[in-house]
Design an enzyme around this catalytic site. Structure first.
Site, PDB file in Angstrom:
ATOM      1  N   HIS A  79       6.232   7.811   1.732  1.00 22.18           N
ATOM      2  CA  HIS A  79       7.253   8.131   1.795  1.00 22.18           C
ATOM      3  C   HIS A  79       8.188   7.337   2.810  1.00 22.18           C
ATOM      4  O   HIS A  79       8.167   7.893   3.851  1.00 22.18           O
ATOM      5  CB  HIS A  79       7.987   9.048   1.122  1.00 22.18           C
ATOM      6  CG  HIS A  79       7.455   9.910  -0.331  1.00 22.18           C
ATOM      7  ND1 HIS A  79       8.454   9.995  -0.905  1.00 22.18           N
ATOM      8  CD2 HIS A  79       7.127  10.888  -0.369  1.00 22.18           C
ATOM      9  CE1 HIS A  79       8.193   9.974  -2.610  1.00 22.18           C
ATOM     10  NE2 HIS A  79       7.338  11.178  -1.405  1.00 22.18           N
TER      11      HIS A  79
ATOM     12  N   CYS B 112       9.249   3.083  -0.576  1.00 22.36           N
ATOM     13  CA  CYS B 112      10.707   3.028  -0.813  1.00 22.36           C
ATOM     14  C   CYS B 112      10.928   1.677   0.384  1.00 22.36           C
ATOM     15  O   CYS B 112      10.270   2.263   1.571  1.00 22.36           O
ATOM     16  CB  CYS B 112      11.718   3.736  -0.480  1.00 22.36           C
ATOM     17  SG  CYS B 112      11.455   4.788  -1.771  1.00 22.36           S
TER      18      CYS B 112
END
Lengths: 726, 421
Positions: free
Chosen positions: B177, B219
């Protein structure tokens, strides 16, 4: 005079100046704040946000259901057996637990019985906030009064055994209803599935709770024993004598004697509790519905994520209609409709001005939201749990009750037998969805890595998928309460300011030393007012304890109990006034009484402020509703005989307002008013208030203490101010 | 006087050495000698199953394309295979069809694992043949940077070190992440783009790679490359700034998302390839469809000298291996490699230290040269064999040799039978 002196002085700091400004305009401030507070409360349904699943680990609905028609038909068989076993005439309440235990053992789960006797629902003033005491020994219980919970445990095959999920199905072992049988069947099918799966990370406990003493008692008793391990010999000797013979020496038990443990079985820390009920009542709607009950004692709520998960799975996964409690009478309220329409049109106007301002909701939505919000607020304020899930909250476990009202099953009574007999796909329509729902929720909770902590604990629901968080609803309360310290300060400063002039008039001829003594005495005058307030609050504490003794009186109807309570309270107040109130009478005689009431009001208002703020920490909803009643009453209280230069009409109007507020502020009157508004004024019995209060102290609700020790004294003091001889 | 002269000389030689070293880097004359892969999954928890599946998928791919296990540093922050929520114990899948068990021992074989393949280690079943080098809480920013820069505690085993040299091509794959200029490690710390760029710079200065491909699937992955400025680095990320990187699909059987989109399409690309394929990097980079990815794959080539069209993907995802014949286990390095390694010095050490090392390395070089010269004399067996080999090479008539041999053998047999009578 004071203004003339100001220029040579150093200019006070901004904050102090602002404070002085607010205090000098206390009337305006209090009017604005109170109005804004009520308005903010009305605005809450509009400010409600959509719920969202905050915890990533939950992953609701990501796994495919593994339930098959096989489990479903097994469950149907099980339900049939349960129903038939209970029909037998010589039902002693042991057959059903034994049957359940047998089935659990057959599935390969660990089984144990948990025998309990209900705790007497008595008012223990000393044990008010203490946690349930496992050591309370009760006497005089016959064997038949024991309830028998059946506990089945599945150990997670590769889990660490440190956590567990509890599934509760309450049923009455003496007289099982079809709904209860169905809920047992539901739990059975899920349980049988879980014995076969490999993905369990938490142990699963199925508690078939014997609800012959109410649904709450067995769960509370089991949780108490679960969390209070005892070491050494058998703890309840008489329990062994009573239950054992019937349970363990039965024929059926011969086969599985070794499987059923005679000791209390435990799993890990309870991560969450799910209480499953199937409604017996026919709900005349076209869809299967799921009602969620979440309020635990003292307005504590489970983590919002639990409700979100259930709601998400029920709505998006299984297409159920999810409901939370609401006040149905609100739905036809014309006032709310007007408000809703106003807000709707304001929203439309705002949207036409700027398309990005989307805050309006339709009038219907507003009314629904308000009805739910009011119910949510009321249930939290009451502080009484709305179901067996409340017992979990005492151990900081998140739990809810899911009540399923099937459409098909109950609306076609003729097909009842068919449902039980046929099984298979055709009749899967009702329960299968709910089976999958329970499985999905369990799997979701199983995915959790830590306790529920990500989402809100302090919230009000305006619909199953909308909530108002603490940050928003605090505003309404803060606005309502804000005028209290302002008014107290302004009254106090007024009393001290007006003092010198009048004193000088009277004491102009007296020697200076006496005057000085008077001035020092004057600055401590508030002490006498504080003493009065203190005495009244002390009286409140006495009133709080009275029911404990009234309960001991034999053969009391609720009405007489209430009357005894009220008369004793009044008597106590008179006695206290005579015994302790005389010194204050001396002070008031020596002092100009004009300021006396102002000081008294100032102290009363301060006490109310402190009480409300303390209560808002314990149970916010109680404080909010209490503030709605107390704040206007306290702010308006003025002596009737106060001779102001105002018009007579104004004085009359003020007195009338006073009387109305004080009348409404009386706890008894407020209770019946609210009851009348919600349920109609038709069958109102005075004894109901006694019942209501009784339920409060039985459930250890802090609301009871609030009413007796904050609300009631404030009310009495307001009357005292009203009747103050000026 | 003579001391200062000596110092000057030494400094001059040091400068010379340094300039040579720089030239070597700039010209990148060093040959591509070996391939390494560092595969990192930075996130924990069951719901991040897909990140581990991503990493394991890449692990299998590079293994299939020829990078040996000992040259892959695999860092997995959690153990999904042994998670109690896993419906298929000891198996990890990256597709809902469950055709390929990433945790199995053979890529093609889908046999169910036997409990005997596992060892109970710290309460966890650990697959014996999967070489997870950094596992669980070992996957930290610190350890990651240590692996890249090669600054380990002395006790760290060789299998946990990135032992690359200036001829190495390194694939660095990371997933987890991330956000704007950071990548979360273990739910508790972050790797920032500065840290990554600094580590890469140190690697470059320490001649730990020739070319480096950084591939990141998080991301806002592109933001992690913003600080890089070491030559020879190629970077590709799954998403631009402000974009999320999404999972590809959910496996309703396991109950989690099993693979991320970027990695899924990367794997799909490599499915078609084998060790001998000549497909270029540009076709890999061009294969990402923003519509399918739901994000824009971003690649940075300005630090990379070669044209992507000319670089085969196997430069990073496959392996070249120069086979060095070794006479014995301990002398292998000294002859060929140690001098090379020693010429390439870390710059952060003090001058004094450098000089000392320089001296010692000079000495060692002399030794190794002399050693190389009279290598024939030192090992009689090798000499014999080489002489024999030379002679064998010189023989032209193999057939006559065989015939002679047969005749000799026959006479020998006859003689021995006569003796035994």
């Amino acid at each position: 005079m004071a203004k003339r002196e100001e220029p040579p002085k150093a200019k006070p700091r901004l904050l102090i100046r602002a404070g002085i400004l607010i205090i000098t305009h206390s009337l305006l401030v209090s009017v604005i704040c109170c109005t804004a507070g009520v308005f903010a409360l009305l605005l809450l349904p509009i400010l409600a946000k959509n719920t969202y699943i905050s915890e990533n680990a939950l992953l609701p609905g990501s796994a495919r259901s593994m339930l098959s028609p096989h489990e479903f038909s097994d469950a149907n068989k099980f339900v049939k057996e349960i129903s038939s076993s209970n029909v037998e005439p010589a039902s002693t309440g042991i057959e059903t637990p034994r049957l359940i235990a047998q089935h659990i053992a057959d599935l390969g789960g660990e089984v144990s019985y948990h025998k309990f006797h209900p705790q007497l629902n008595k008012f223990h003033p000393l044990h008010f906030f203490s946690s349930p005491d496992p050591g309370i020994v009760q006497v005089n219980y016959s064997c038949s009064s024991y309830g028998i919970n059946t506990v089945g445990i599945i150990r997670a095959p590769r889990g660490d055994g440190k956590e567990a999920i509890v599934l509760v199905t309450p049923y009455n072992s003496l007289n099982i209803t079809p709904g209860e049988a169905l809920s047992l069947g539901l739990a059975y099918s899920v349980f049988s599935l879980l014995t076969r799966v490999s993905w369990l990370a938490k142990d699963v406990i199925w508690l078939a709770a014997d609800s012959r003493h109410g649904e709450y008692a067995p769960v509370a008793a089991w949780l108490r024993d679960y969390h209070a391990p005892t070491f050494g010999g058998p703890r309840k000797p008489n329990a062994e004598i009573c239950g054992e013979s019937a349970l363990y020496e039965s024929k059926a038990n011969q086969f599985m004697g070794s499987k059923i443990a005679d000791h209390f079985r435990r799993a890990g820390t309870i991560a969450a509790g799910l209480v499953i009920k199937v409604a017996d009542r026919s709900v005349d709607i076209t869809r299967d519905t799921l009602s969620i009950y979440a309020e635990a004692s003292n307005g504590q709520m489970p983590n919002l994520d639990l409700i979100n998960t259930v709601n998400y799975l029920a709505v998006h996964g299984q297409g159920l209609l999810v409901k939370v409690e609401k006040f149905w009478s609100f739905l036809h309220s014309k006032w709310l409709k007007v408000f809703g329409e106003i807000f709707e049109s304001v929203g439309k106007v705002a949207k036409s001005l700027n398309p990005q301002w989307v805050f309006g909701i339709s009038a219907m939505e507003y009314i629904e939201g308000t009805a739910t919000l009011a119910s949510s607020l009321y249930n939290q304020a009451l502080g009484v749990p709305t179901g067996p899930h409340g017992a979990f909250r005492d151990y900081q476990v998140d739990a809810i009750t899911m009540e399923i009202s099937p459409k098909l099953y109950w609306s076609h009574k003729a097909k009842q037998a068919e449902v039980f007999l046929r099984g298979g796909r055709l009749v899967l329509l009702f329960p299968f969805k709910t089976f999958m729902l329970v499985e999905g929720v369990l799997r979701s909770i199983n995915n959790l890595l830590e306790k529920f902590h990500q989402s809100f604990f302090l919230y009000l629901l305006t619909s199953p998928s909308k909530f108002v968080s603490v940050g928003v609803y605090m505003i309404a309360f803060a606005l309502l309460v804000a005028p209290l310290p302002v008014v107290a300060a302004s009254l106090y400063s007024d009393a001290n300011k007006r003092g010198p002039t009048s004193v000088k008039h009277k004491l102009s001829s007296s020697p200076i030393s006496v005057d000085e003594a008077h001035i020092t005495f004057r600055s401590w005058r508030w002490l006498s007012a504080a003493k009065t307030v203190f005495i009244v609050h002390l009286w409140g504490a006495v009133v709080t304890l009275m029911p404990y003794f009234i309960c001991q009186l034999p053969n009391c109807t609720p009405t007489t109990s209430l009357l005894v309570w009220v008369s004793l309270s009044v008597f106590g107040l008179v006695v206290l006034h005579l015994v302790l109130g005389s010194p204050s009478a001396f002070v008031s005689a020596s002092q100009p009484q004009e300021k006396e009431w102002a000081l008294l009001k100032s102290v009363t208002v301060s006490a109310a402020f402190v009480g409300l703020c303390l209560m808002s920490v314990i149970n916010f909803a109680t404080a909010e509703i209490g503030a709605l009643l107390i704040v206007p009453m306290c702010l308006m209280a003025l002596p009737v005989r106060l001779n102001t230069s105002a018009h007579k009409f104004r004085a009359v109007a003020r007195a009338a307002f006073n009387v109305v507020f004080i009348l409404v502020g009386c706890p008894v009157v407020a209770f019946f008013m609210l009851k009348g508004v919600f349920e109609g004024f038709k069958n109102i019995n005075v004894g109901e208030f006694w019942f209501w209060v009784e339920s409060l102290w039985v459930w250890n609700s802090a609301t009871y203490i609030f009413i007796c020790m904050v609300h009631l004294p404030c009310w009495v003091l307001c009357i005292y101010i009203l009747l103050h001889p000026c | 006087m003579s001391k200062t002269l000596l110092k000057c000389l030494l400094l001059a030689s040091l400068l010379l050495c340094w300039s040579y070293h720089c030239n070597a880097i700039a010209a990148s004359t060093t040959a591509h000698t070996n391939n390494w892969a560092v595969l990192v999954c930075t996130s924990r928890f069951w719901f991040n199953y897909r990140h581990m599946a991503n990493t394991l998928s890449l692990y299998r791919t590079v293994k299939r394309l020829g990078i040996p296990d000992e040259r892959i540093i695999l860092m997995l922050a959690d153990d999904m295979a042994c998670n109690s929520r896993n419906k298929y114990p000891a198996q990890v899948f990256n597709n809902e069809n469950h055709k390929l068990n990433l945790y199995g021992d053979n890529v093609e074989d889908d046999k169910r694992p036997d409990i005997r393949d596992f060892a109970l280690l710290n309460g966890l079943y650990v697959k014996l043949d999967t070489t997870v080098d950094y596992r669980g809480y070992e996957v930290t920013v610190e350890n990651f940077l240590r692996v890249l820069t090669g600054r380990h505690e002395t006790s760290v085993p060789r299998s946990k070190r990135l032992l690359s040299d200036e001829g190495s091509h390194i694939l660095l794959y990371m997933t987890g992440h991330g956000g704007d200029e950071f990548l979360k490690f273990q739910d508790s710390e972050e790797l920032q783009s500065h840290d990554l760029a600094d580590a890469v710079k140190q690697m470059k200065e320490k001649c730990r790679f020739k070319e480096l491909l950084i591939m990141i699937d998080t991301c806002q992955a592109a933001t992690l490359f913003s600080q890089l400025h070491s030559p020879g680095v190629l970077a590709i990320g799954s998403s631009m700034k402000g974009e999320n990187s999404y999972s590809h699909h959910l496996d309703p059987d396991v109950g989690v998302s099993v693979v991320d989109r970027f990695t899924f399409y990367t794997l799909a690309f490599f499915e078609r390839l084998n060790i001998y394929d000549n497909t270029s990097l540009i076709s890999l980079f061009g294969s990402y469809d923003p519509d399918k990815l739901a994000s824009t794959a971003y690649y940075r080539t300005d630090l990379f000298q070669q044209r992507l069209e000319e670089v085969p993907v196997t430069n990073f995802f496959g392996s070249v291996m120069e086979t060095i014949h070794t006479d014995s286990a301990y002398r292998a390095l000294s002859g060929k490699d140690s001098s090379k390694i020693r010429t390439c010095l870390s710059l952060d050490q003090s001058v004094h230290d450098v000089m000392q090392r320089l001296k010692s390395s000079d000495v060692r070089r002399q030794i190794s040269e002399t050693y190389a010269m009279d290598q024939h004399g030192t090992c009689p067996f090798t000499r014999m064999r080489s002489i024999f080999n030379e002679k064998m090479d010189k023989i032209e008539e193999i057939d006559s040799l065989v015939n002679c041999g047969l005749a000799v053998m026959f006479s020998l047999v006859a003689f021995s039978t006569w003796l035994s009578r």
